[in-house]
Motif scaffolding. Structure first.
Motif, PDB file in Angstrom:
ATOM      1  N   ASP A   1      -6.103  -6.458  -2.949  1.00 27.90           N
ATOM      2  CA  ASP A   1      -6.229  -6.096  -1.532  1.00 27.90           C
ATOM      3  C   ASP A   1      -7.702  -6.269  -1.139  1.00 27.90           C
ATOM      4  OD1 ASP A   1      -6.244  -4.610   0.970  1.00 27.90           O
ATOM      5  OD2 ASP A   1      -4.441  -3.564   0.278  1.00 27.90           O
TER       6      ASP A   1
ATOM      7  N   GLN B   1      -0.514   7.366  10.915  1.00 22.46           N
ATOM      8  CA  GLN B   1      -0.065   6.691  12.122  1.00 22.46           C
ATOM      9  C   GLN B   1       1.060   5.695  11.868  1.00 22.46           C
ATOM     10  OE1 GLN B   1      -1.235   7.543  15.141  1.00 22.46           O
ATOM     11  NE2 GLN B   1      -2.590   9.020  14.157  1.00 22.46           N
TER      12      GLN B   1
ATOM     13  N   LYS C   1      -2.151   0.002   7.613  1.00 23.48           N
ATOM     14  CA  LYS C   1      -1.597   1.234   8.154  1.00 23.48           C
ATOM     15  C   LYS C   1      -2.262   2.422   7.505  1.00 23.48           C
ATOM     16  CE  LYS C   1       2.748  -0.920   9.155  1.00 23.48           C
ATOM     17  NZ  LYS C   1       2.447  -2.275   8.623  1.00 23.48           N
ATOM     18  N   THR C   2      -2.546   3.385   8.309  1.00 21.18           N
ATOM     19  CA  THR C   2      -3.096   4.615   7.780  1.00 21.18           C
ATOM     20  C   THR C   2      -1.956   5.622   7.689  1.00 21.18           C
ATOM     21  OG1 THR C   2      -4.589   6.415   8.276  1.00 21.18           O
ATOM     22  CG2 THR C   2      -3.840   5.115  10.124  1.00 21.18           C
TER      23      THR C   2
ATOM     24  N   ASN D   1       0.802  -1.211   0.000  1.00 21.21           N
ATOM     25  CA  ASN D   1       0.000   0.000   0.000  1.00 21.21           C
ATOM     26  C   ASN D   1       0.843   1.273   0.000  1.00 21.21           C
ATOM     27  OD1 ASN D   1      -2.066   1.798   0.225  1.00 21.21           O
ATOM     28  ND2 ASN D   1      -2.655   1.201   2.283  1.00 21.21           N
TER      29      ASN D   1
ATOM     30  N   ASN E   1       3.916   1.417   3.422  1.00 20.16           N
ATOM     31  CA  ASN E   1       4.966   0.936   2.553  1.00 20.16           C
ATOM     32  C   ASN E   1       6.218   1.798   2.673  1.00 20.16           C
ATOM     33  OD1 ASN E   1       6.154   0.001  -0.253  1.00 20.16           O
ATOM     34  ND2 ASN E   1       4.489  -1.356   0.276  1.00 20.16           N
TER      35      ASN E   1
HETATM   36  N1  LIG Z   1       1.775   5.243   7.681  1.00 17.41           N
HETATM   37  C1  LIG Z   1       2.666   4.297   7.931  1.00 17.41           C
HETATM   38  N2  LIG Z   1       3.526   3.927   6.979  1.00 17.41           N
HETATM   39  C2  LIG Z   1       4.406   2.963   7.222  1.00 17.41           C
HETATM   40  C3  LIG Z   1       4.493   2.354   8.484  1.00 17.41           C
HETATM   41  C4  LIG Z   1       3.600   2.776   9.479  1.00 17.41           C
HETATM   42  O1  LIG Z   1       3.614   2.311  10.614  1.00 17.41           O
HETATM   43  N3  LIG Z   1       2.700   3.743   9.170  1.00 17.41           N
HETATM   44  N4  LIG Z   1       5.375   1.358   8.712  1.00 17.41           N
HETATM   45  C5  LIG Z   1       6.380   1.028   7.720  1.00 17.41           C
HETATM   46  C6  LIG Z   1       6.647  -0.389   7.847  1.00 17.41           C
HETATM   47  S1  LIG Z   1       7.505  -0.883   9.214  1.00 17.41           S
HETATM   48  C7  LIG Z   1       6.227  -1.305   6.933  1.00 17.41           C
HETATM   49  S2  LIG Z   1       6.637  -2.927   7.134  1.00 17.41           S
HETATM   50  C8  LIG Z   1       5.519  -0.902   5.759  1.00 17.41           C
HETATM   51  C9  LIG Z   1       4.379  -1.867   5.401  1.00 17.41           C
HETATM   52  O2  LIG Z   1       3.831  -1.469   4.223  1.00 17.41           O
HETATM   53  P1  LIG Z   1       2.632  -2.239   3.527  1.00 17.41           P
HETATM   54  O3  LIG Z   1       2.796  -3.684   3.681  1.00 17.41           O
HETATM   55  O4  LIG Z   1       2.503  -1.738   2.155  1.00 17.41           O
HETATM   56  O5  LIG Z   1       1.380  -1.722   4.363  1.00 17.41           O
HETATM   57  P2  LIG Z   1       0.288  -2.419   5.322  1.00 17.41           P
HETATM   58  O6  LIG Z   1      -0.715  -1.396   5.544  1.00 17.41           O
HETATM   59  O7  LIG Z   1       0.932  -3.025   6.493  1.00 17.41           O
HETATM   60  O8  LIG Z   1      -0.370  -3.595   4.501  1.00 17.41           O
HETATM   61  C10 LIG Z   1      -0.544  -3.512   3.118  1.00 17.41           C
HETATM   62  C11 LIG Z   1      -1.898  -3.795   2.635  1.00 17.41           C
HETATM   63  O9  LIG Z   1      -2.227  -5.158   2.825  1.00 17.41           O
HETATM   64  C12 LIG Z   1      -3.606  -5.241   2.847  1.00 17.41           C
HETATM   65  N5  LIG Z   1      -4.031  -6.550   3.293  1.00 17.41           N
HETATM   66  C13 LIG Z   1      -4.427  -6.935   4.501  1.00 17.41           C
HETATM   67  N6  LIG Z   1      -4.748  -8.248   4.482  1.00 17.41           N
HETATM   68  C14 LIG Z   1      -4.531  -8.674   3.232  1.00 17.41           C
HETATM   69  C15 LIG Z   1      -4.693  -9.917   2.578  1.00 17.41           C
HETATM   70  O10 LIG Z   1      -5.076 -10.904   3.173  1.00 17.41           O
HETATM   71  N7  LIG Z   1      -4.410  -9.990   1.283  1.00 17.41           N
HETATM   72  C16 LIG Z   1      -3.968  -8.933   0.592  1.00 17.41           C
HETATM   73  N8  LIG Z   1      -3.717  -9.045  -0.690  1.00 17.41           N
HETATM   74  N9  LIG Z   1      -3.799  -7.742   1.171  1.00 17.41           N
HETATM   75  C17 LIG Z   1      -4.091  -7.619   2.471  1.00 17.41           C
HETATM   76  C18 LIG Z   1      -4.008  -4.092   3.712  1.00 17.41           C
HETATM   77  O11 LIG Z   1      -5.350  -3.733   3.458  1.00 17.41           O
HETATM   78  C19 LIG Z   1      -3.028  -3.026   3.275  1.00 17.41           C
HETATM   79  O12 LIG Z   1      -3.599  -2.187   2.316  1.00 17.41           O
HETATM   80  O13 LIG Z   1       4.980   0.370   5.914  1.00 17.41           O
HETATM   81  C20 LIG Z   1       5.929   1.335   6.321  1.00 17.41           C
HETATM   82  N10 LIG Z   1       5.267   2.590   6.236  1.00 17.41           N
END
Ligand SMILES: Nc1nc2c(c(=O)[nH]1)N[C@H]1C(S)=C(S)[C@@H](COP(=O)(O)OP(=O)(O)OC[C@H]3O[C@@H](n4cnc5c(=O)[nH]c(N)nc54)[C@H](O)[C@@H]3O)O[C@H]1N2
Ligand SMILES: Nc1nc2c(c(=O)[nH]1)N[C@H]1C(S)=C(S)[C@@H](COP(=O)(O)OP(=O)(O)OC[C@H]3O[C@@H](n4cnc5c(=O)[nH]c(N)nc54)[C@H](O)[C@@H]3O)O[C@H]1N2
Ligand code: SF4
Ligand code: SF4
Ligand code: SF4
Ligand code: SF4
Ligand code: SF4
Ligand SMILES: [Mo]
Lengths: 408, 1076, 250
Positions: free
Chosen positions: B352, B931, B927-928, B322, B327
């Motif tokens: 998603d 936050q 994650k929003t 995301n 991400n």
């Molecule tokens: N705002 C914000 N940004 C961050 C962070 C934060 O804490 N806040 N943390 C950072 C860190 S440590 C990380 S690891 C990254 C993570 O970054 P991402 O992995 O891109 O973000 P997430 O929101 O954890 O999850 C991604 C998406 O997976 C979807 N999802 C949930 N369940 C499933 C499923 O079963 N199947 C599929 N296909 N999708 C699903 C969610 O709806 C979400 O949109 O973000 C980083 N960026």
């Protein structure tokens, strides 16, 4: 005024002042910190009361109309009382408005950099005009008595001497010229008042983003609302203080008539509003009839403030008691009319979803007046009452010369 | 009183009797004057304008654009770690903006050679959290002095103790809490002699490998057995291993100091990170896939992963990833997508269950089922692509480096390699030369002194003929047929791609679609699009893919999809991160930081989370299933650290040091950790480094306050989607708010480095102290390490120094000093700093520091349609090594290629069926943008945008469950039927949230966003020195449903887990919503 | 085919445009903003960037981003609408201000002279876009503890990011009990203090979607006037005749 009543009223007013003091202190120290309105609902209770008091000044205006337009000469007797009522109401109104300003100390700006395209500027001008007119009118109405009292041996002599501006003799010529001045002022007050109430309506009507206000009807409604509440007040006061049943009856009829017209206009407003089918207007109207404060509309305004008075008028149009009560109810409940004018239109979102984007109590269109707003209101109203009853008691308001209509 | 003169007309009017007509006249007149006035208004207005309108209303109080008021550093409000430009006034951070030199904040970023004076007026972009970082620094609830618990663990009663006292206590131990003796570091880390360590370690390995008996071992090492945790299991290693260092977010520089301190100075093997709570299986699939064939073995895989080259892809599928909200990360990736979408360069699809903000801009949103959805789509795509010949055959045919080179391909795969098919019809190991009678070749090892190794060639089939090859040969290219199923010399063989094809064909497309919960047509559409852009298409996966019980295979399947078009290393395809070398071990570099550690012991023994070893190859082997899962293919298994302490398996831990992590809050089923952390028998000493009293540090015995990201150093590395080679730097920007303490005779701010130095000084540990780098060259302050690393980076990666950055101009040197004049001597002293790197390198170091790091130009990162910093090795889509390992819970070999592995399973691979128990909703989390996990909860600006999170359900479910927006519901699951967080001491927090009814979510799914519902972090009152410090309700707003996530029914004290890739599982729990 | 890499970020182009306008005849400048709704990611960075730049207290916001969901599952999308002050060319807000405290400056920017504003809030009522908020003197940190010596505490926090003067209009506005801008109407001012030194507004530079454009619409060479020729261009509540200087791309 009987001193018993005076004392009761005075005690109530002083109590009100004491309680209200807490609010006033808070207002003066913390400014607007403890108020319930915000940015999407920029005006609240104080503006409601300002509107309310603006309306109450219209009693004198009604009397002038009745006298000059409808030729009801008898009303000259109550000229002083009505002029004095205007003064007190204007005083309250001005305090309300001033406290509502974020930077009260900058009102001199109205003189330094006035913006004549702003209706608020005109509002200030007309308010001051009204203030001057009625201050003068009052003065010339009671001058004779003042001069008299200042020469008599009574307590507070020095005070009356001061008010009489040191004049010790009052001649027939004086009386004549005073009458002329009062007449002149009354006549000026007609257009001035019309403009004053009209401006107040226009103040809201020009806002094209406000669904209900932005209507040609608003100024008209304002004038009528003023006549209704102000008329009811003066009728009430006259019947209480002058015990002049005849005048009360005349005015009662007028108020009855204005009430009917006002309700009709209000009905038209709703009818036309709902007919437009415009969401913004309809949401606004829905707020009034169905919103969180709809009880103020149905119960306070319509039931207590309109139906019961209508019934009292209809059944007892010749009974001074019924008229007094009807008028009292109209006056007191009129706050809800002002409230329902001001709040619902502010509460309609101008951009859907805006309330959810940035969270803060000030960024909501829901409004509940804060305790502080109430306390301040209590203070100002108490002050108004105190000034009013003191005036009645210590100034020749009730016993003064009957105004400039001797030859009318 | 009335003056008659002005109103002649009026007067005449008034003299006469006023008739009605006259009255009307009169008012008309007045009305008219208003009208007249209204004509005058514009005139008056103009007058006004002239007076006020020039822009002289703009004063010159704004000074943030001056370079001397700025320091460039790196954000850490989330792990994207964007470059920041911090604007300072009077020693206070006034504003944070994006660093224009950083490729995170601009595309392309400004040239590195741009003078700092010019860069000072250019601001790059940051996300809202980055903007709000000021509030993380100046958080009223931040700790400034060391806290020691004054009550029971978790009771939140504290006392302030001096740094010296705290250091003495944790090192020396004793009756620290009036609850009996506690061992300090000195009692735990007893093995210090590198000679003894080596011989114990070698022989313990021999015992485990059954090359030496236990008795022999005990006799040989009789005098040293007391160093071991358990002489009956020497392979557990020394007692030092009973000290565990766990971290949440740790980056280089600081990471180097901390890991070396625990691993090398204190000699524990238990240094574990948080990778698996984050996207573990993504990393460990990457590690498995990047294993190369080295001297006869599969080895050398990097713990890493690939992401799409966002700025150049023409089609990107974001799967459980995301970039718009989370991400790595909004500033880095969004611009590249939005510009691509609007310019018509790019199209995106999003897989998603939730209509994320990214999905809102997608050409196609595939609302997959959280359980099994992602593999369903991948398998369907693989099938369609293979059946419709939409793969890059030219690429896939290349069986080795030589063939890839000939085609100008940076990578190659095993698609054409032959594997042997077993009796059961299952593919096994590769067909080797020796299988078909070709002799094994002896080859010298890279280091000649290590002897020789046996080269047994691999086989592919070209035009029906077996071709033997060396995967790494550059000179003898080998290409082979892609779909082979035949017999060679009586051995059944298939090509790898054939195996994958058959796997993908195990179900018809509509069944894959049904598993995914979407239309088959959608799979075809995205597969078609994916294969219509040459190499400029990419599937970019993240947590939604990896944090499932089948996470490893989900990721493998999606990387296999990518491999079908061979996009790795190509512009617009998959990229990897590249950073400048800081360690300086290469020839020519100014400072070899590894040098410090030449003399110390090498930590050894089975890790407390049993990673990197095969269960059956240890002395602990005791049949299947093992007591807890072993993880041969991954590390940093966060959700195992504390539960293993709870089970004392494989051995008890005596002290835990937790740095910048909050497993209780962040882990699925984190509530299970509370019980263990509260138990002083199972965990006698628990020390946390934190900036506040957090959800986990509240259970600690000591909390050492740390400096925040705006007060300290760190080298934040990079992310796979950053294509230029970079080295962003975090450096002190303002004076630390923590107290000043004394270590090695110097005043330093209280932070985690001070803790390390304090302990090292107290215990006289190697690697720290005087003359470590040579006479007069000490390691007694943090910057002794950090500045040397910066110098290495400034020098560059060429031996001859030709890669060195330009020296800072005099002006820049002056600006450097001016902009730091507010920094106290505890963190900055120009002469001290200059001395560390030497006057020659200093101006180069300054060049890097004033720019917040070193960044290669965007244009320089691409050449001939390819990435310059590319992954250019073999891509493993068939992991032979896996079939040689046995799963510790089943005894079965591991699956070695992309396949559909059903979720959700317990650690023994058994499917969990909570749905039939009435848990009818699948819980997911995301994650929003506003936050992070913990640190943003005190950022009040952000809480204005999103004050609380919601129980998000579809309108379909709302109708079914008769729920309405705003209803409060409790989230309960089979493993938390009460739906509460039990904090101990009678404090329970129910998982109750407000319902939000939306269209953008798959029916049957309930989602909640991360970052709300705190109970630590200032949300609730704490007592320090007897004074109650009230909580702030804003910090506790919303709810946190991690405790509703499924507890593993076998292990009972940890979350469900991907037993292969190690991921903690966030998306496979079934829950029920109970209206309250 | 090799993709031609972008030579510079749009921010650089816009900043160059801005400087060119500042160097030329300033009286011909008409500052304008364009927000591309197709590029807006709904990230709220502009909202917070603006709050941070101008040290806005609770309840005061210049550029919120409105979120909205459209469609029915599975055909759903989310839309985002950032809403700064529109800097109307025919502004209803300035007309109602009784004391000329708010007015349109030569460059078309609707500004507020805090030292003149009496705080009547008439302009708030008049603005059709709710772009004005009033500063009631609140503090983000007012409910936080101040345990001296034990934690950083409220005093340090509030003095560091709330009491610290904002530099709106290039002047210092220390936040004290009653002094301006407390008690005033406040709103977006196109970051004139930044523009004056040749920098783009804060919401523009921090816009991660590169969805916000700023420049002089009278400069035909500028990116902003290029974009004004797009068929996607429109303005909010055009029917009110306010003629916003903030345009949107659909
Ligand atoms: N705002 C914000 N940004 C961050 C962070 C934060 O804490 N806040 N943390 C950072 C860190 S440590 C990380 S690891 C990254 C993570 O970054 P991402 O992995 O891109 O973000 P997430 O929101 O954890 O999850 C991604 C998406 O997976 C979807 N999802 C949930 N369940 C499933 C499923 O079963 N199947 C599929 N296909 N999708 C699903 C969610 O709806 C979400 O949109 O973000 C980083 N960026
Ligand atoms: N529901 C749900 N849960 C999730 C996720 C999700 O998407 N949804 N995402 C997961 C992901 S991707 C991750 S990476 C994990 C992260 O989980 P963890 O690695 O455990 O990290 P945090 O929860 O951020 O914990 C950070 C702790 O460090 C402290 N801290 C902050 N700054 C500093 C500092 O400068 N120094 C020190 N010493 N301490 C500091 C904070 O106060 C807090 O206590 O959370 C996971 N948890
Ligand atoms: S994405 Fe935001 S919070 Fe994360 S590092 Fe970048 S600016 Fe900071
Ligand atoms: S948007 Fe509102 S505040 Fe801004 S210029 Fe227009 S009317 Fe005035
Ligand atoms: S609040 Fe200030 S700017 Fe707005 S109308 Fe009143 S005086 Fe003018
Ligand atoms: S231009 Fe400046 S004041 Fe206006 S919204 Fe953007 S950042 Fe805020
Ligand atoms: S910063 Fe840009 S992308 Fe983000 S919400 Fe504001 S306008 Fe949209
Ligand atoms: Mo993460």
């Amino acid at each position: 005024m009987k001193s018993k009543y005076f004392n009761i009223m005075a005690i109530i007013a002083v109590l009100g002042l004491i309680i209200g003091c807490f609010g006033m202190t808070d207002r003066l120290i913390y400014g607007h910190l403890h108020t319930g309105y915000g940015s999407y609902m920029p005006w609240g209770l104080w503006v409601v009361f300002y509107l309310f008091f603006v309306g109450l000044t219209a009693g004198a205006f009604l009397i002038t109309i009745m006298t000059y337009v409808f030729g009801v000469t008898r009303l000259k007797n109550v000229g002083t009382l009505s002029a004095f009522t205007v003064l007190v109401a204007l005083m309250c109104e001005l305090i309300f408005v001033s406290l509502d300003l974020g930077h009260f100390e900058r009102i001199y700006r109205f003189i330094v950099t006035p913006n004549f395209s702003s209706l608020m500027t005109w509002f200030v001008i007309f308010t001051n005009l009204m203030l001057i007119i009625y201050l003068l009118e009052c003065f010339f109405l009671i001058r004779e008595k003042l001069v008299l009292w200042s020469t008599e041996n009574r307590s507070g002599k020095a005070f009356y001497q001061l008010l009489a501006l040191g004049k010790t003799e009052y001649t027939a010529d004086d009386r004549d010229s005073d009458h002329r001045i009062v007449r002149l002022l009354s006549i000026i007050s007609l257009p001035a008042g019309l403009l004053f109430y009209g401006t107040n309506g226009a103040f809201f009507a020009i806002l094209q983003n406000r669904p209900i206000w932005n209507s040609a009807m608003t100024p008209l409604l304002f004038i009528l609302a003023a006549l209704l509440s102000g008329g009811a007040l003066i009728t009430f006061l006259i019947s209480v203080f002058h015990s002049d049943d005849e005048i009360a009856r005349v005015l009662g009829r007028a108020v009855f008539f204005i009430l009917v017209v006002f309700l009709l206009l209000e009905f038209i407003q709703f009818f036309v509003g709902y007919k437009t089918g415009l969401t913004s207007i309809m949401t606004s109207l829905d707020m009034i009839v169905n919103g969180p404060y709809s009880w103020t509309f149905w119960v306070v305004h319509l039931l207590v403030g309109s139906l019961i008075p209508l019934f009292l008028f209809a059944t007892g149009i010749n009974s001074p008691k019924a008229i007094t009560w009807a008028c009292l109810l109209i006056v007191v409940t009129f706050v809800s009319v002002r409230f329902n004018f001001l709040i619902p239109d502010l509460a309609v979102y101008k951009l859907e979803g805006l309330e959810q984007t940035f969270s803060h109590p000030r960024l909501r269109t829901h409004y509940t007046p804060s305790v502080n707003e109430w306390l301040v209101s209590v203070w100002i109203i108490s002050l108004g009452i105190l000034v009013f009853i003191s005036g009645i008691r210590w100034l020749p308001i009730l016993s003064s010369e009957k105004g400039g209509l001797n030859n009318g | 009183m009335v003056d008659d003169t002005p109103g002649d007309t009026l007067k005449t009017v008034c003299e006469k009797d006023v008739t009605r007509r006259e009255f009307i006249k009169c008012s008309a007149l007045l009305g008219g004057s208003v009208v007249a006035a209204s004509y005058l208004i514009p005139l008056m207005d103009c007058g006004e304008r002239g007076m006020v309108f020039a822009d002289d209303m703009i004063g010159n109080a704004y000074t943030h654009h001056l370079p001397e008021n700025q320091i460039f550093s790196a954000c850490q409000q989330c792990n994207t770690q964007c470059g920041i430009k911090v604007k300072i006034k009077d020693g206070v951070v006034k504003k944070i903006d994006g660093n224009p030199y950083s490729p995170w904040c601009m595309t392309p970023q400004i040239p590195y050679t741009t003078p700092i004076t010019e860069a000072a007026t250019i601001d790059g972009s940051l996300c809202p959290k980055g903007q709000a970082g000021i509030q993380a620094l100046y958080d009223p609830y931040r700790l400034v002095k060391v806290l020691k618990r004054a009550g029971k663990r978790g009771e939140n009663k504290w006392q302030i103790v001096s740094f010296e006292q705290a250091i003495s206590e944790v090192t020396a131990g004793g009756n620290l809490f009036g609850e009996g003796p506690v061992e300090g570091f000195k009692d735990i880390c007893t093995l210090k002699d590198s000679g003894i360590a080596k011989s114990l370690s070698d022989d313990a390995a021999a015992v485990a490998a059954k090359k030496m008996t236990l008795d022999e071992f005990k006799i040989k090492h009789a005098v040293n057995l007391n160093y071991l945790i358990d002489p009956d299991h020497p392979d557990m290693g020394p007692k030092n291993n009973q000290l565990c260092f766990a971290w949440g977010r740790l980056k280089d520089g600081r990471g180097d100091i901390l890991k070396d301190f625990f691993g090398k100075s204190l000699g524990t093997t238990n240094t574990h990170g948080h990778t698996t709570v984050c996207q573990g299986s993504l990393y460990f699939t990457g590690k498995a896939m990047s294993d190369q064939f080295i001297e006869g073995k599969w080895d050398g895989g990097d713990k890493f992963y690939w992401q799409g080259d966002t700025g150049n892809a023409e089609f990107a599928i974001f799967v459980g990833s995301n970039p718009y909200e989370a991400n790595y990360g909004p500033p880095l990736r969004i611009q590249k997508i939005t510009e691509g979408l609007v310019d018509g360069r790019m199209k995106i699809a999003v897989v998603d269950p939730r209509c994320s903000k990214t999905a809102s801009r997608a050409w196609k949103w595939l609302p997959v089922d959280p359980i099994n959805g992602v593999t369903g789509v991948a398998m369907g795509m693989i099938q369609w692509i293979l059946e419709n010949n939409r793969f890059d055959a030219r690429y896939l045919k290349n069986a080795n480096k030589g063939a890839a080179k000939a085609d100008g391909e940076p990578t190659w795969s095993q698609a054409a390699w032959l594997v042997k098919i077993g009796e059961d019809g299952k593919p096994g190991k590769y067909l080797r030369g020796s299988d078909i009678g070709v002799e094994i070749e002896k080859r010298p090892k890279a280091k000649a002194e290590d002897g020789e190794w046996d080269f047994d060639a691999f086989v592919t089939l070209a035009n029906g003929q077996p071709v033997l090859f060396d995967p790494n040969s550059e000179t003898v290219p080998a290409e082979g047929d892609l779909f082979v199923a035949t017999e060679i010399n009586g051995i059944r063989v298939k090509s790898v791609l054939q195996v994958i094809r058959e796997t993908a064909n195990a179900k018809p497309l509509n069944e894959w679609a049904a598993i995914a919960g979407i239309n088959p047509g959608d799979i075809v559409d995205i597969a078609k699009e994916f294969t219509s852009h040459g190499k400029k298409a990419v599937a970019d996966v993240h947590r939604g893919v990896s944090q499932q019980t089948s996470g490893f295979y989900n990721v493998l399947a999606w990387y296999t999809v990518n491999a079908l078009i061979g996009n790795t290393g190509w512009q617009g395809g998959l990229s990897k991160l590249t950073t400048y070398d800081r360690m300086g071990s290469r020839p020519g570099k100014p400072f070899d930081l590894g040098k410090i550690w030449k003399k110390v012991i090498k930590a050894w023994g089975i890790s407390s989370i049993r990673h990197g070893v095969a269960y059956d190859k240890t002395t602990l082997f005791d049949g299947y299933p093992a007591k807890r899962t072993w993880y041969p293919f991954c590390s940093d298994i966060y959700q195992e650290i504390i539960p293993s302490i709870g089970d004392q398996y494989p051995y008890p831990i005596k002290a835990l040091f937790l740095y910048m992590g909050s497993p209780v809050y962040s882990l699925p089923a984190g509530h299970k950790l509370i019980e263990i952390l509260s138990d002083t028998k199972k965990l006698p000493l628990f020390i946390a480094s934190d900036i506040v009293i957090g959800e986990t540090s509240m259970y600690a015995d000591y909390i050492f306050p740390d400096t925040t990201y705006l007060e300290r150093w760190e080298f934040v590395g990079s992310h796979p989607s950053v294509t230029p080679k970079v080295f962003p730097i975090r450096q002190p920007v303002v004076a630390p708010l923590t107290e000043t303490v004394r270590v090695y005779g110097a005043e330093v701010p209280l932070n985690v480095e001070a803790f390390v130095l304090g302990v090292a000084e107290k215990l006289n540990l190697p690697g720290f102290g005087k003359d470590v780098f040579g006479p007069g060259q000490h390691v007694t302050r943090e910057e002794d390490i950090y500045l040397r690393m910066v110098a290495n980076v400034a020098f560059g990666d060429k031996e001859d120094g030709s890669d060195k950055v330009k020296a800072a101009s005099d002006e820049e040197l002056q600006i450097f000093e001016k902009s730091r004049k507010h920094l106290p001597k505890t963190v900055y002293d120009v002469d001290r700093w200059k001395k560390i790197v030497g006057p020659e390198l200093w101006p180069h170091v300054v060049t890097v520091l004033v720019r917040g790091g070193r960044f290669q130009g965007y244009q320089d990162a691409y050449k001939n349609d390819q990435l310059v910093n590319q992954y250019n090795k073999m891509i493993g889509i068939y992991l032979e090594k896996f079939v040689t390992y046995k799963h510790s819970m089943t005894g079965k070999p591991y699956l070695q290629h992309a396949d559909y592995v059903a979720c959700a399973t317990d650690c023994t691979g058994k499917l969990i069926d909570d749905k039939s128990q009435g848990y009818d909703m699948s819980l997911i989390t995301y994650k929003t943008i506003t936050q992070t996990k913990s640190r943003t909860s005190g950022d009040y600006w952000l809480s204005a945008v999103y004050p609380e999170n919601f129980v998000e359900i579809s309108s379909h479910d709302a109708r079914r469950l008769e729920l309405h927006a705003g209803d409060r519901v409790k989230v309960v699951s089979a493993s938390n039927t009460d739906g509460v967080w039990d904090l101990g001491f009678g404090n329970q927090i129910p998982m109750i949230g407000k319902v939000k009814v939306i269209e953008g979510i798959r029916p049957g799914v309930v989602a909640f966003s991360l970052g709300h519902g705190h109970w630590g972090y200032g949300a609730r009152p704490v007592i320090i020195d007897g004074v109650t410090i009230p909580g702030d309700a804003r910090r506790g707003a919303g709810f946190h449903a991690n405790a509703a996530m499924r507890v593993d029914p076998v292990l009972k004290n940890t979350t469900l887990c991907d037993t292969v890739g190690g991921s903690a599982v966030f998306y496979n729990s079934q829950v029920k919503l109970m209206k309250v | 085919m090799a993709r031609i890499l972008p030579g510079e970020d749009l921010l650089i182009r816009m900043q160059r445009d801005l400087k060119r306008s500042l160097a030329a005849d300033r009286s011909s400048i008409k500052w304008s903003m364009i927000i591309d709704l197709a590029k807006c990611a709904g990230c709220h960075a502009c909202t917070i960037g603006c709050v941070a730049e101008n040290k806005l207290p609770p309840g005061v916001v210049y550029r919120p981003v409105i979120e909205e969901e459209v469609g029915i599952y599975p055909n759903v999308r989310r839309r985002f609408l950032p809403r700064p002050c529109m800097h109307c060319q025919n502004p209803p807000c300035t007309k109602v201000c009784p004391v000329h405290a708010t007015y349109q400056n030569e460059q078309g920017v609707v500004v507020i002279d805090y030292n003149r504003c009496i705080g009547c809030r008439y302009c708030l009522v008049a603005c059709p876009y709710s772009a004005r908020t009033s500063d009631f003197g609140e503090w983000y940190t007012s409910d936080t503890p101040n345990p001296e010596g034990k934690m950083v505490g409220r005093a340090k926090a509030s003095e560091s990011y709330e009491a610290i003067p904002a530099t709106e209009y290039g002047k210092q506005w220390p936040r004290r009990a009653h002094d301006s801008p407390v008690g005033n109407a406040r709103k977006c001012h196109f970051c004139l203090h930044r523009v004056a030194v040749g920098m783009l507004p804060a919401c523009v530079t921090t816009c991660v979607g590169r969805a916000t454009f700023f420049g002089n619409r009278n400069d035909t060479q500028s990116l902003i006037s290029e974009l004004l020729g797009s068929p996607r261009i429109h303005r909010l509540k055009e029917e009110l005749g306010t003629k916003p200087s903030v345009y949107y791309l659909r």
